[in-house]
Design an enzyme around this catalytic site. Structure first.
Site, PDB file in Angstrom:
ATOM      1  N   LEU A  66       0.363  -1.397   0.092  1.00 55.54           N
ATOM      2  CA  LEU A  66      -0.016  -0.130  -0.171  1.00 55.54           C
ATOM      3  C   LEU A  66       0.884   1.251   0.121  1.00 55.54           C
ATOM      4  O   LEU A  66       0.721   1.934  -0.974  1.00 55.54           O
ATOM      5  CB  LEU A  66      -1.059   0.139   1.367  1.00 55.54           C
ATOM      6  CG  LEU A  66      -2.004  -1.232   1.548  1.00 55.54           C
ATOM      7  CD1 LEU A  66      -2.748  -1.021   2.781  1.00 55.54           C
ATOM      8  CD2 LEU A  66      -2.534  -1.544   0.364  1.00 55.54           C
ATOM      9  N   ASP A 126      12.319   3.630   4.677  1.00 55.32           N
ATOM     10  CA  ASP A 126      11.309   2.089   4.514  1.00 55.32           C
ATOM     11  C   ASP A 126      12.606   1.052   5.628  1.00 55.32           C
ATOM     12  O   ASP A 126      14.085   1.764   5.552  1.00 55.32           O
ATOM     13  CB  ASP A 126      10.781   1.244   3.649  1.00 55.32           C
ATOM     14  CG  ASP A 126      10.166   0.062   3.509  1.00 55.32           C
ATOM     15  OD1 ASP A 126       9.076   0.092   3.533  1.00 55.32           O
ATOM     16  OD2 ASP A 126      10.648  -0.875   4.423  1.00 55.32           O
ATOM     17  N   ASP A 179      13.554   3.430  10.066  1.00 59.67           N
ATOM     18  CA  ASP A 179      13.012   2.524  11.387  1.00 59.67           C
ATOM     19  C   ASP A 179      12.205   3.027  11.833  1.00 59.67           C
ATOM     20  O   ASP A 179      12.746   4.258  13.192  1.00 59.67           O
ATOM     21  CB  ASP A 179      13.532   1.455  12.092  1.00 59.67           C
ATOM     22  CG  ASP A 179      13.113   0.453  13.223  1.00 59.67           C
ATOM     23  OD1 ASP A 179      11.875   0.614  13.612  1.00 59.67           O
ATOM     24  OD2 ASP A 179      13.392   0.288  13.741  1.00 59.67           O
ATOM     25  N   TYR A 196      -2.329  -7.017  16.426  1.00 61.25           N
ATOM     26  CA  TYR A 196      -2.646  -6.402  15.476  1.00 61.25           C
ATOM     27  C   TYR A 196      -4.311  -5.648  15.690  1.00 61.25           C
ATOM     28  O   TYR A 196      -3.853  -4.214  15.732  1.00 61.25           O
ATOM     29  CB  TYR A 196      -2.831  -6.794  14.657  1.00 61.25           C
ATOM     30  CG  TYR A 196      -2.640  -6.281  13.437  1.00 61.25           C
ATOM     31  CD1 TYR A 196      -1.969  -5.811  12.446  1.00 61.25           C
ATOM     32  CD2 TYR A 196      -4.074  -6.233  12.365  1.00 61.25           C
ATOM     33  CE1 TYR A 196      -2.061  -5.553  11.618  1.00 61.25           C
ATOM     34  CE2 TYR A 196      -4.665  -6.033  11.644  1.00 61.25           C
ATOM     35  CZ  TYR A 196      -3.264  -5.336  10.472  1.00 61.25           C
ATOM     36  OH  TYR A 196      -2.892  -4.904   9.613  1.00 61.25           O
ATOM     37  N   LYS A 205      -4.179  -0.930  16.225  1.00 67.10           N
ATOM     38  CA  LYS A 205      -4.696   0.053  15.039  1.00 67.10           C
ATOM     39  C   LYS A 205      -6.255   0.414  15.150  1.00 67.10           C
ATOM     40  O   LYS A 205      -6.302   1.895  15.109  1.00 67.10           O
ATOM     41  CB  LYS A 205      -4.801  -1.677  13.911  1.00 67.10           C
ATOM     42  CG  LYS A 205      -4.071  -1.706  13.219  1.00 67.10           C
ATOM     43  CD  LYS A 205      -3.491  -1.091  12.487  1.00 67.10           C
ATOM     44  CE  LYS A 205      -2.514  -2.078  11.363  1.00 67.10           C
ATOM     45  NZ  LYS A 205      -0.669  -0.828  10.395  1.00 67.10           N
ATOM     46  N   PHE A 221      -6.666  -6.354   1.357  1.00 70.62           N
ATOM     47  CA  PHE A 221      -5.854  -5.726   0.034  1.00 70.62           C
ATOM     48  C   PHE A 221      -5.131  -6.121  -0.105  1.00 70.62           C
ATOM     49  O   PHE A 221      -4.490  -7.073   0.411  1.00 70.62           O
ATOM     50  CB  PHE A 221      -5.229  -4.718   0.611  1.00 70.62           C
ATOM     51  CG  PHE A 221      -6.462  -3.717   0.142  1.00 70.62           C
ATOM     52  CD1 PHE A 221      -6.908  -2.391   1.325  1.00 70.62           C
ATOM     53  CD2 PHE A 221      -6.265  -2.340  -0.133  1.00 70.62           C
ATOM     54  CE1 PHE A 221      -7.941  -2.254   1.036  1.00 70.62           C
ATOM     55  CE2 PHE A 221      -7.441  -1.550  -1.210  1.00 70.62           C
ATOM     56  CZ  PHE A 221      -8.080  -1.191  -0.168  1.00 70.62           C
ATOM     57  N   THR A 233      -1.609  -7.529  -1.528  1.00 69.80           N
ATOM     58  CA  THR A 233      -0.024  -7.028  -1.575  1.00 69.80           C
ATOM     59  C   THR A 233       0.605  -8.463  -1.065  1.00 69.80           C
ATOM     60  O   THR A 233      -0.052  -8.833  -1.363  1.00 69.80           O
ATOM     61  CB  THR A 233      -0.633  -5.791  -0.581  1.00 69.80           C
ATOM     62  OG1 THR A 233      -0.525  -6.383   1.084  1.00 69.80           O
ATOM     63  CG2 THR A 233      -1.198  -4.875  -0.209  1.00 69.80           C
TER      64      THR A 233
HETATM   65  N1  LIG Z   1      -2.908  -5.600   2.992  1.00 70.50           N
HETATM   66  C1  LIG Z   1      -3.624  -5.859   3.546  1.00 70.50           C
HETATM   67  O1  LIG Z   1      -5.153  -5.929   2.930  1.00 70.50           O
HETATM   68  C2  LIG Z   1      -4.050  -4.376   4.884  1.00 70.50           C
HETATM   69  C3  LIG Z   1      -5.184  -4.185   5.709  1.00 70.50           C
HETATM   70  C4  LIG Z   1      -5.689  -3.472   6.800  1.00 70.50           C
HETATM   71  C5  LIG Z   1      -4.082  -2.661   7.228  1.00 70.50           C
HETATM   72  N2  LIG Z   1      -3.232  -2.167   6.201  1.00 70.50           N
HETATM   73  C6  LIG Z   1      -2.028  -2.184   7.065  1.00 70.50           C
HETATM   74  O2  LIG Z   1      -1.434  -1.135   5.657  1.00 70.50           O
HETATM   75  C7  LIG Z   1      -0.076  -0.899   5.891  1.00 70.50           C
HETATM   76  C8  LIG Z   1       0.995  -1.640   4.934  1.00 70.50           C
HETATM   77  O3  LIG Z   1       0.420  -3.517   4.193  1.00 70.50           O
HETATM   78  P1  LIG Z   1       0.808  -3.910   3.310  1.00 70.50           P
HETATM   79  O4  LIG Z   1       0.016  -4.699   3.488  1.00 70.50           O
HETATM   80  O5  LIG Z   1       1.164  -2.836   2.349  1.00 70.50           O
HETATM   81  O6  LIG Z   1       2.323  -4.554   3.795  1.00 70.50           O
HETATM   82  P2  LIG Z   1       3.764  -4.692   3.438  1.00 70.50           P
HETATM   83  O7  LIG Z   1       4.416  -5.458   4.034  1.00 70.50           O
HETATM   84  O8  LIG Z   1       3.665  -4.792   1.373  1.00 70.50           O
HETATM   85  O9  LIG Z   1       4.071  -3.617   3.400  1.00 70.50           O
HETATM   86  C9  LIG Z   1       4.736  -2.970   4.837  1.00 70.50           C
HETATM   87  C10 LIG Z   1       6.314  -1.336   4.709  1.00 70.50           C
HETATM   88  O10 LIG Z   1       6.508  -1.782   5.999  1.00 70.50           O
HETATM   89  C11 LIG Z   1       7.788  -1.016   6.630  1.00 70.50           C
HETATM   90  N3  LIG Z   1       8.503  -2.092   7.553  1.00 70.50           N
HETATM   91  C12 LIG Z   1       7.697  -2.527   8.561  1.00 70.50           C
HETATM   92  N4  LIG Z   1       7.930  -2.269   9.555  1.00 70.50           N
HETATM   93  C13 LIG Z   1       9.134  -0.810   9.036  1.00 70.50           C
HETATM   94  C14 LIG Z   1       9.653  -0.149  10.165  1.00 70.50           C
HETATM   95  N5  LIG Z   1       9.710  -0.472  11.858  1.00 70.50           N
HETATM   96  N6  LIG Z   1       9.578   1.315   9.844  1.00 70.50           N
HETATM   97  C15 LIG Z   1       9.370   1.245   8.029  1.00 70.50           C
HETATM   98  N7  LIG Z   1       9.325   0.541   7.913  1.00 70.50           N
HETATM   99  C16 LIG Z   1       8.906  -0.328   8.561  1.00 70.50           C
HETATM  100  C17 LIG Z   1       8.667  -2.868   5.501  1.00 70.50           C
HETATM  101  O11 LIG Z   1       9.253  -3.160   5.337  1.00 70.50           O
HETATM  102  C18 LIG Z   1       7.073  -3.204   4.352  1.00 70.50           C
HETATM  103  O12 LIG Z   1       8.013  -2.599   3.545  1.00 70.50           O
HETATM  104  C19 LIG Z   1       0.464  -1.672   7.040  1.00 70.50           C
HETATM  105  O13 LIG Z   1       0.270  -0.808   8.173  1.00 70.50           O
HETATM  106  C20 LIG Z   1      -1.084  -2.461   7.290  1.00 70.50           C
HETATM  107  O14 LIG Z   1      -0.820  -3.191   9.072  1.00 70.50           O
HETATM  108  C21 LIG Z   1      -3.349  -3.838   5.449  1.00 70.50           C
END
Ligand SMILES: NC(=O)c1ccc[n+]([C@@H]2O[C@H](COP(=O)([O-])OP(=O)(O)OC[C@H]3O[C@@H](n4cnc5c(N)ncnc54)[C@H](O)[C@@H]3O)[C@@H](O)[C@H]2O)c1
Length: 254
Positions: free
Chosen positions: A17, A36, A57, A160, A164, A193, A195
């Site tokens: 996302l 990231d 981080d 989680y 959130k 989503f 991803t």
């Molecule tokens: N994919 C879904 O269905 C979904 C649904 C609800 C919420 N979310 C939220 O959306 C966000 C993105 O999710 P996604 O599916 O794209 O996940 P993803 O794992 O593809 O991307 C997450 C990114 O965050 C980075 N990250 C993790 N810890 C970190 C830190 N301490 N500092 C900096 N960067 C860090 C990771 O390296 C990664 O690039 C998250 O917060 C997730 O909880 C996702």
């Protein structure tokens, strides 16, 4: 706020996302810094969109400040912060062997998702509050990324959902607090989503998750998240609000 020409920061911009949001902001003319913990992911996206990559981080204050400074040196001070970095794990409170779930696992998720978001946001806000005001006295805008798990978390999602839910609870007080500086705060609570995380699941599991979404019965596209994130930037009257983006999904207990 007009996106074109603004400097923007996207945490978690190296994947999923965050990547889609970084790409959308760049397409709309923003100068994007991709923050990231995974530098390779950040570099891949930054290279594609003509932005800068910063290893960051979000839980580490020095690391966030260094990334903010590096981004500002490249693009000027940022007025847009997209907090999208996050992690997720599921763990039963009572483990299969009868022992209690480790406390460190719970703390880690809270630390990255909730405290990490607050950390990046407070440092961004302090810098943003010093900038000249734009139209309507606006100085900046930030996004939190929650989840529908904040409202209907499933079995094992205690950490989680708490992280959130913390972001949902923080949205209004943060918007009220930063109103005097002309900085808006909004949260998106995504459903399911497509991803890299989700695409690791076996195809039948993905299909069954998609079928649980009333309409459209498919996983959300990262571009749909990115489009709402960009809209939040451009619509100055949106503030202090949590928006579910989920195709009317309400998660079942398991
Ligand atoms: N994919 C879904 O269905 C979904 C649904 C609800 C919420 N979310 C939220 O959306 C966000 C993105 O999710 P996604 O599916 O794209 O996940 P993803 O794992 O593809 O991307 C997450 C990114 O965050 C980075 N990250 C993790 N810890 C970190 C830190 N301490 N500092 C900096 N960067 C860090 C990771 O390296 C990664 O690039 C998250 O917060 C997730 O909880 C996702």
């Amino acid at each position: 706020m007009k996106i074109e020409g603004q400097a923007a920061l996207v945490t978690g911009g190296g994947s999923g996302l965050g990547e889609a949001t970084a790409r959308e902001l760049a397409r709309l003319g923003a100068k994007v810094a991709v923050l990231d913990v995974n530098l390779e992911g950040a570099q891949r996206v930054a290279k594609d969109i003509g932005g800068v990559a910063c290893k960051c981080d979000v839980t580490d204050t020095e690391s966030v400040q260094a990334a903010l400074d590096a981004a500002a040196a490249a693009h000027g001070p940022a007025r847009i912060l997209m907090n999208i970095a996050g992690i997720g794990t599921a763990k039963r409170v009572v483990q299969k062997d009868g022992s209690a779930a480790p406390l460190e696992d719970f703390a880690k998720v809270i630390n990255v998702n909730l405290i990490g978001t607050y950390n990046a946001s407070r440092l961004f806000a302090a810098a943003c509050a010093k900038l000249d005001a734009l139209e309507d006295g606006e100085r900046g805008v930030m996004l939190f990324t929650a989840s529908v798990a904040a409202f209907d978390g499933q079995v094992g999602q205690q950490a989680y959902s708490a992280s959130k839910g913390g972001l949902v609870g923080m949205t209004l007080p943060m918007a009220r607090d930063l109103a005097q500086h002309g900085i808006r705060v909004c949260t998106i609570a995504p459903g399911l989503f497509s991803t890299p995380l989700m695409r690791q699941l076996p195809e039948p599991v993905q299909a069954s998750l998609a079928a649980s979404i009333p309409f459209p019965s498919r996983l959300g596209k990262p571009e749909e998240f990115a489009s709402l994130a960009a809209h939040i930037v451009t619509n100055t009257h949106l503030n202090g609000e949590v928006i579910r983006l989920d195709g009317a999904l309400r998660m079942a207990p398991r």
